[in-house]
Design an enzyme around this catalytic site. Structure first.
Site, mmCIF file in Angstrom:
data_model
loop_
_atom_site.group_PDB
_atom_site.id
_atom_site.type_symbol
_atom_site.label_atom_id
_atom_site.label_comp_id
_atom_site.label_asym_id
_atom_site.label_seq_id
_atom_site.Cartn_x
_atom_site.Cartn_y
_atom_site.Cartn_z
ATOM 1 N N GLU A 67 0.840 -1.214 0.000
ATOM 2 C CA GLU A 67 0.000 0.000 0.000
ATOM 3 C C GLU A 67 0.872 1.260 0.000
ATOM 4 O OE1 GLU A 67 -2.849 -0.703 -0.831
ATOM 5 O OE2 GLU A 67 -2.804 -2.803 -0.198
ATOM 6 N N GLU A 120 -1.124 -2.417 -10.323
ATOM 7 C CA GLU A 120 -1.093 -3.580 -9.426
ATOM 8 C C GLU A 120 0.060 -4.538 -9.738
ATOM 9 O OE1 GLU A 120 -2.463 -3.469 -6.776
ATOM 10 O OE2 GLU A 120 -4.137 -2.066 -7.017
HETATM 11 C C1 7ML Z 1 -2.581 -7.276 -3.202
HETATM 12 C C2 7ML Z 1 -5.699 -5.497 -2.947
HETATM 13 C C3 7ML Z 1 -7.001 -5.444 -3.492
HETATM 14 C C4 7ML Z 1 -7.570 -6.570 -4.079
HETATM 15 C C5 7ML Z 1 -5.074 -4.248 -2.375
HETATM 16 C C6 7ML Z 1 -7.775 -4.173 -3.454
HETATM 17 C C7 7ML Z 1 -4.807 -3.149 -3.374
HETATM 18 C C8 7ML Z 1 -7.232 -3.106 -4.312
HETATM 19 C C9 7ML Z 1 -6.072 -2.322 -3.685
HETATM 20 C C10 7ML Z 1 -1.329 -7.454 -2.686
HETATM 21 C C11 7ML Z 1 -1.093 -7.186 -1.356
HETATM 22 C C12 7ML Z 1 -2.132 -6.746 -0.581
HETATM 23 C C13 7ML Z 1 -3.388 -6.583 -1.103
HETATM 24 C C14 7ML Z 1 -3.634 -6.854 -2.426
HETATM 25 C C15 7ML Z 1 -4.994 -6.721 -2.990
HETATM 26 C C16 7ML Z 1 -6.871 -7.753 -4.141
HETATM 27 C C17 7ML Z 1 -5.589 -7.834 -3.600
HETATM 28 N N1 7ML Z 1 -5.724 -1.252 -4.608
HETATM 29 O O1 7ML Z 1 -3.836 -2.278 -2.876
HETATM 30 O O2 7ML Z 1 -4.290 -3.668 -4.555
HETATM 31 ZN ZN ZN Z 2 -2.534 -2.901 -4.910
#
Ligand code: 7ML
Ligand code: ZN
Length: 863
Positions: A300, A322
């Protein structure tokens, strides 16, 4: 009858007709009727006489004014999805007042109230459930937010950016005004109001600026907040050192909440986290939990540059932020901890989940072309395969070239909403490279299969390596063109000595077929190919078992050593299944495992190498998945290994046990990991080892060891399983995050009673269908239990099918995550196909099927 949900296509992207430059929001928080006043500065972008069409869902419109004047009713239309305003103005101020009901919001998207905390989640399209807006990531505005709430119930009222005003009001309420100086899309908006304990700290940037760090946790949880704070400071420092990226606001807030659909959210200056990725102390969190906190906090934080400062033009570009941010959090964890262990764990995710997604009806490229419900595309493909694609770029350019590309990317695009193409172009331009073949990783779905043929000519002293690639068609993509596949390699003699054959350690396969010749090769070498998993592909290759054992013992690449062990185990199982016989563990392979256990190797690597491949990884090799056979063979192989290596396991278990108090450091984590593997094998040998398990459970000063003993006994189904489950429950009831592990442990037990057990656990006082973490820990975990979820009588399917129906109305996003368990239904035998299909069809017949479920069900049932 409501309209059927409609798909959107990437090719149809159009720049917005209007943009919004400034937003002034005022929230009057109330549990069932929160009032939102939104003042927008709107500027026409196109030169057409188009009306302004705002997004808005589940809102009650109260009033609408343009430049301070109430808009007459015949100048706007309002329906279920849009507010349309007829106007010929080019620049104007729009003032909208609406209300929402946060208590009724069980979907946890938009503004919701759960356990006395107001919280928002806007990504991807949740802001439209707060107020009418241009809810798309290419509209960037400066936000000012005023929050008004009861002072005693909600002493903290937070939003993005800096607090510029706070005041007590006379009716027991108070307010705070927040201002975020950075223009941002509305998906990065956040608001939180509640009562918390706060952990405060400071970080001094390398420029000498002091940043206030504030971590908000539920009352009484301060003793679980230190690790997240430390991880945050480590992440800030790491991003300065490795990526040259410095934090840009004077304050960084993290709030941990119990009710959250996903892991966490990178809202500018105000991250919201699922509490399970923040709270950790040795008694209530395992080693893996500590590592997860570090990586999610990192993830994050890293979004601040890759996602927030440079954001996505449209949601088809999700992997832009992502894939890149997952790559960055992986590198962060690898620089701070064990690179090899992290790499192997990341590959396990790809092989057991992403490959399956890539071969099913929901297969999509890392940059999808068609989306019905965006929430369905927060997938292992977009995230984890997306990170693999970034990693390949890193492999092609090296660290220096990659960082040059990053620098150019930020120079060109800081403050903008851009595309994956912009990223690739920056990487190319900064390095004078041509990525035209490489780009297919963005546009094509499916996992390439690389076939390897080797021939050694002893007279000519020549080795020829022939590589072929093929990718099966995926929905909407019949024909595939070749990918650019980097093949990292190293070579060994039969005795395991490193051979040097030329100075290029990466081969590039860019056509459907290519040959590589190595000259002056004195003896037939054993090639270690796809070292470090240099490309997300499946490899078909006829290495002998002897050659695999050489790689297991001697490859300089830790991933390849682990991979050789996995291949040896997978082969044994596949052979037993095809011969319909018992798994046969050869003396030589036992020897190889024993050598590994006795070698002077990282204990964590030993543990990983001796962890059998998952049922879903093995399933991936079959067109029709032989559910029972895979599990019978896995079990048999496990017992045989336990019997053959009993004394080694026992010795190691003792060597790894320690009376020192718990410490969180790499060596101790690795030691505990190896101890756990030994324990899980020994537990297969029946009650002889029961003493050990009970002893470890009772004497543990930390959750890693305590839960380890519980899992070993429950999963081996031995006589202490029930007593330990009871002790654990007694000790931890009411501790929600710890009880989640108790639920998962039982949901993953390979026992004929598991379905019934899961059903009855749903009535446990610590379970609730309203909280996503409980659903994930009990029900989603259960769907990962191959033999029991796929029980031949369909009881597993019925259980989960019914839950999905129930969640369709309250939380479709979580319902859709559970539905993933049915997506590969065509890969099972006829009987199971019929039973799974029955569940899919009854979902399709639901009167108010949410778009999330609609999209998946339709692609599943399409021929
Ligand atoms: C991936 C996240 C989401 C959905 C978090 C929500 C995010 C969207 C958000 C890696 C580590 C921690 C969380 C996530 C993840 C699915 C996975 N923008 O930061 O990508
Ligand atoms: Zn993310």
């Amino acid at each position: 009858m409501t309209q059927l949900p409609k798909a959107k296509y990437r090719k149809d992207y159009q720049a917005p007709e209007f943009t919004i430059t400034d937003v002034d929001l005022t929230f009057n928080l109330h549990p069932t009727e929160t009032r939102v006043v939104s003042v927008l500065k709107v500027v026409r972008q196109g030169n057409h006489e188009k009306p302004l069409v705002l997004d808005g869902e589940q809102l009650t419109l109260l009033s609408i004014k343009v430049d301070g004047v109430k808009v007459p009713e015949d100048s706007y239309q309002c329906d279920e999805q849009n507010l349309t305003l007829d106007t010929s103005l080019d620049t104007f101020t729009l003032e909208i007042e609406n209300s929402v009901n946060p208590t009724a919001n069980e979907a946890l998207e938009g503004l919701y109230l759960a356990e006395d905390t107001f919280c928002t989640q806007c990504e991807a399209e949740g802001f439209r459930r707060i107020t009418y807006y241009l809810d798309r990531p290419d509209v960037l505005a400066k936000f000012t937010t005023t929050v008004i709430a009861d002072l005693d119930k909600f002493p903290y009222v937070l939003s993005n950016g800096n607090k510029i005003k706070q005041a007590e009001l006379d009716n027991g309420k108070h307010l705070a005004t927040w201002q975020d100086p950075f223009p941002k899309p509305c998906y990065l908006f956040a608001l939180v109001a509640g009562n918390f304990d706060v952990l405060r700290d400071k970080f001094t940037t390398r420029e000498g600026r002091s940043v206030d760090l504030e971590l908000f946790v539920d009352k009484g949880n301060l003793d679980r907040a230190d690790h997240a704070m430390l991880s945050l400071k480590n992440a800030m420092k790491w991003d300065e050192e490795r990526f040259d990226l410095v934090y840009d606001l004077d304050i960084y807030m993290v709030v941990a909440v119990d009710f959250f659909n996903m892991g966490a959210m990178e809202n500018k200056g105000l991250n919201v986290f699922n509490a399970k990725y923040v709270l950790a102390n040795p008694k209530t969190a395992t080693d893996q939990d500590f590592l997860n906190v570090e990586s999610v906090i990192g993830h994050e934080y890293f979004h601040n540059w890759t996602g927030n400062r440079v954001t996505c033009r449209d949601w088809f570009q999700l992997s832009l932020k992502e894939g890149l941010t997952v790559f960055r959090d992986q590198e962060f964890s690898s620089d701070l901890g064990s690179r090899a262990v992290n790499r192997i764990q990341d590959v396990r995710v790809i092989r057991s989940h992403q490959f399956a997604e890539d071969s099913g009806p929901m297969a999509h490229p890392i940059r999808p072309d068609k989306v019905v419900q965006m929430n369905n595309f927060y997938t292992v493909t977009v995230y984890n395969k997306g990170a693999e694609v970034i990693r390949m770029i890193h492999t092609l350019l090296g660290e220096t070239g990659f960082q040059k590309g990053m620098k150019l990317y930020f120079e060109r695009h800081d403050g903008n909403a851009v595309t994956c193409e912009d990223f690739v172009k920056a990487m190319e331009d900064a390095n004078g490279q041509d990525f035209s073949v490489f780009r297919h990783w963005y546009s094509q779905a499916g996992t390439p299969v690389v076939t390897v043929e080797e021939s050694y000519d002893a007279n000519a002293k020549e080795l020829t390596l022939k590589l072929k690639q093929a990718t099966a068609s995926t929905p909407g993509q019949e024909q595939k063109v070749p990918f650019h596949i980097p093949v990292k390699w190293s070579a060994y003699s039969e005795k395991g000595e490193r051979l040097s054959l030329g100075n290029n350690d990466v081969l590039h396969l860019k056509e459907s077929e290519a040959s590589f010749t190595f000259e002056n090769v004195a003896e037939k070498p054993i090639l270690s190919l796809f070292d470090n998993f240099s490309a997300p592909v499946k490899v078909k290759r006829n290495l002998t078992d002897d050659e695999l054992r050489v790689l297991l013992a001697h490859s300089e690449d830790d991933f390849s050593r682990w991979d050789a062990a996995q291949s040896l185990f997978t082969r044994i199982i596949e052979k037993a299944i095809s011969n319909n016989s018992e798994a046969e563990l050869s003396v030589k392979t036992i020897q190889a495992c024993q050598n590994l256990l006795r070698a002077n190797t990282d204990p964590a690597l030993k543990a990983l190498a001796l962890t059998l491949p998952t049922a879903s990884t093995i399933a991936d090799g079959y067109k029709t998945i032989p559910v029972e056979a895979i599990n019978t063979q896995l079990k048999s192989l496990k017992i045989q290994l336990a019997e053959a290596l009993e004394s080694d396991f026992t010795e190691l278990l003792n060597a790894c046990s320690s009376n020192k108090p718990y410490q969180l450091n790499g060596d101790d984590i690795a030691r505990r990991q190896l101890k756990q593997i030994c324990l899980s094998y020994l537990a297969e040998l029946g009650d002889a080892t029961v003493g050990n398990l009970k002893q470890q459970f009772e004497q543990a000063d930390n959750l890693t060891d305590q839960l380890g003993a519980l899992q070993a006994s429950v999963w081996a189904n031995n006589s202490v399983a029930e007593p330990l489950l009871n002790l654990f429950e007694k000790q931890w009831q009411g501790e929600k995050l710890v009880m989640d592990k108790w639920f998962s442990t039982q949901a993953l037990a390979n026992s004929e009673q598991t379905v019934e057990r899961v059903k009855s656990l749903m009535t446990h006082p610590d379970f609730s269908l309203k909280n996503p973490n409980r659903i994930y820990s009990l029900l989603a975990a259960f769907t990962q239990n191959q033999p029991q979820f796929h029980r031949a009588d369909g009881a597993g399917y019925e259980l989960i099918g019914a839950i999905i129906q129930q969640l369709n109305a309250s939380n479709p996003q979580v319902a859709s995550r559970l539905l993933s368990a049915f997506v590969s239904w065509r890969r099972y035998d006829e009987n199971r196909q019929q039973l799974m299909k029955k569940q899919l069809e009854s979902l399709r017949n639901l009167p108010d099927l949410a778009s999330d479920l609609f999209e998946k069900v339709e692609s599943c049932l399409t021929e």
